[in-house]
Design an enzyme around this catalytic site. Structure first.
Site, PDB file in Angstrom:
ATOM      1  N   ASP A  21       0.843  -1.206   0.000  1.00 63.12           N
ATOM      2  CA  ASP A  21       0.000   0.000   0.000  1.00 63.12           C
ATOM      3  C   ASP A  21       0.872   1.247   0.000  1.00 63.12           C
ATOM      4  O   ASP A  21       1.962   1.246   0.568  1.00 63.12           O
ATOM      5  CB  ASP A  21      -0.909  -0.035   1.232  1.00 63.12           C
ATOM      6  CG  ASP A  21      -2.078   0.920   1.102  1.00 63.12           C
ATOM      7  OD1 ASP A  21      -2.271   1.506   0.015  1.00 63.12           O
ATOM      8  OD2 ASP A  21      -2.796   1.093   2.097  1.00 63.12           O
ATOM      9  N   HIS A  38       3.151   3.091  -8.995  1.00 67.08           N
ATOM     10  CA  HIS A  38       2.873   1.663  -9.218  1.00 67.08           C
ATOM     11  C   HIS A  38       4.071   0.977  -9.884  1.00 67.08           C
ATOM     12  O   HIS A  38       4.399  -0.158  -9.571  1.00 67.08           O
ATOM     13  CB  HIS A  38       1.618   1.484 -10.080  1.00 67.08           C
ATOM     14  CG  HIS A  38       0.357   1.889  -9.370  1.00 67.08           C
ATOM     15  ND1 HIS A  38       0.078   1.488  -8.078  1.00 67.08           N
ATOM     16  CD2 HIS A  38      -0.707   2.647  -9.759  1.00 67.08           C
ATOM     17  CE1 HIS A  38      -1.096   1.998  -7.709  1.00 67.08           C
ATOM     18  NE2 HIS A  38      -1.589   2.704  -8.707  1.00 67.08           N
ATOM     19  N   LEU A 132      10.180 -21.996  -3.863  1.00 62.18           N
ATOM     20  CA  LEU A 132       9.425 -20.865  -3.295  1.00 62.18           C
ATOM     21  C   LEU A 132       8.085 -20.781  -4.015  1.00 62.18           C
ATOM     22  O   LEU A 132       8.050 -20.801  -5.254  1.00 62.18           O
ATOM     23  CB  LEU A 132      10.201 -19.550  -3.496  1.00 62.18           C
ATOM     24  CG  LEU A 132       9.440 -18.264  -3.143  1.00 62.18           C
ATOM     25  CD1 LEU A 132       9.121 -18.189  -1.659  1.00 62.18           C
ATOM     26  CD2 LEU A 132      10.244 -17.007  -3.548  1.00 62.18           C
TER      27      LEU A 132
END
Ligand code: FPP
Length: 251
Positions: A21, A38, A132
């Protein structure tokens, strides 16, 4: 600076979840467009993935696009979808090379075709890896996840009418939820100072340790991530028990 050797010496989370965020506010502070925020934010995802590989953390989740994010201006939605497509093109080979499995959680249907196609391709190519697991929550919400579990359970009961509701346990129910095999996060990190879960993993966060930092996502670098893990290492997880009943791996 937190030293990675110090983190390695302690107990490590199996699953870290992140709410990314503050891209917009980061950009605004610098007089840049939200798109720039972004873009910078998308680059941070890679730092976190690399650190998880370095620490042998086997699961990491990113809340990349919520069900509610469709309400943003169409232009911004397009930018986020384009960034995702570009990241998939750019990192697909590297994911294979590093044996990373991509898992997408969320309602696929509404995503644009160019994103769906790329996601399907990368998921297919990485499906057998387990060094992963990178979970991308896309068009995801915690309530959707639980409802989806209920829908699947209802379908199961239709086909198995003898199913006894009294035998339904949390363990059985969660197998019906999308991503039912993924262990619950040990640590949830939310950047940008907001103190909310925002409809992320509602079921899965029941006992998760929460870490909130004022740092905006584009500034959440490796050191910030290590700080969050160091903080988690100091916490005692009691799962409803008392201190004396807990024996941790490192005593
Ligand atoms: C929050 O910042 C961030 C998002 C809504 C999306 C997160 C997306 C990325 C980091 C880029 C694409 C993802 C990947 C995985 C490549 P915000 O816009 O809510 O910030 P604000 O609250 O300051 O406005």
């Amino acid at each position: 600076m937190v030293k990675i050797e110090d983190i390695r010496g302690g107990r490590l989370p199996t699953h870290v979840a992140l709410i990314m965020d503050g891209n917009g506010r980061w950009a605004k502070q610098r007089g840049l467009s939200r798109t720039e925020g972004h873009r910078k934010g998308a680059n941070r995802v890679r730092d976190i993935i690399d650190t998880c590989l370095e620490l042998h953390i086997p699961y990491v989740s990113f809340f990349a696009f919520s069900t509610e994010n469709w309400q943003r201006p169409q232009e911004e939605v397009n930018v986020l979808m384009d960034l995702l497509s570009q990241a998939l093109d750019k990192y697909a080979d590297e994911a294979i090379e590093k044996q990373i499995k991509l898992i997408v959680l969320g309602d696929f249907n509404r995503l644009p075709e160019h994103v769906k196609g790329r996601l399907a391709k990368v998921q297919e190519k990485t499906k057998d890896f387990d060094r992963l697991k990178v979970i991308l929550a896309l068009n995801y919400s915690g309530r959707w996840d639980i409802l989806e579990g209920a829908r699947r359970l209802i379908n199961h009961v239709r086909q198995n009418p003898d199913f006894d509701p009294n035998t339904l346990t949390e363990e059985i129910f969660r197998k019906f939820m999308p991503g039912g095999d993924i262990p619950d996060p040990d640590l949830l990190i939310r950047t940008s100072g907001e103190l909310r879960i925002s409809n992320f993993y509602l079921w899965q966060l029941a006992y998760t340790e929460l870490y909130f930092t004022p740092v905006f996502w584009p500034d959440f670098d490796k050191n910030e991530f290590l700080k969050a893990i160091a903080d988690w290492q100091q916490r005692e997880r009691r799962f409803g028990k008392i201190s004396e009943q807990i024996t941790t791996k490192d005593g």
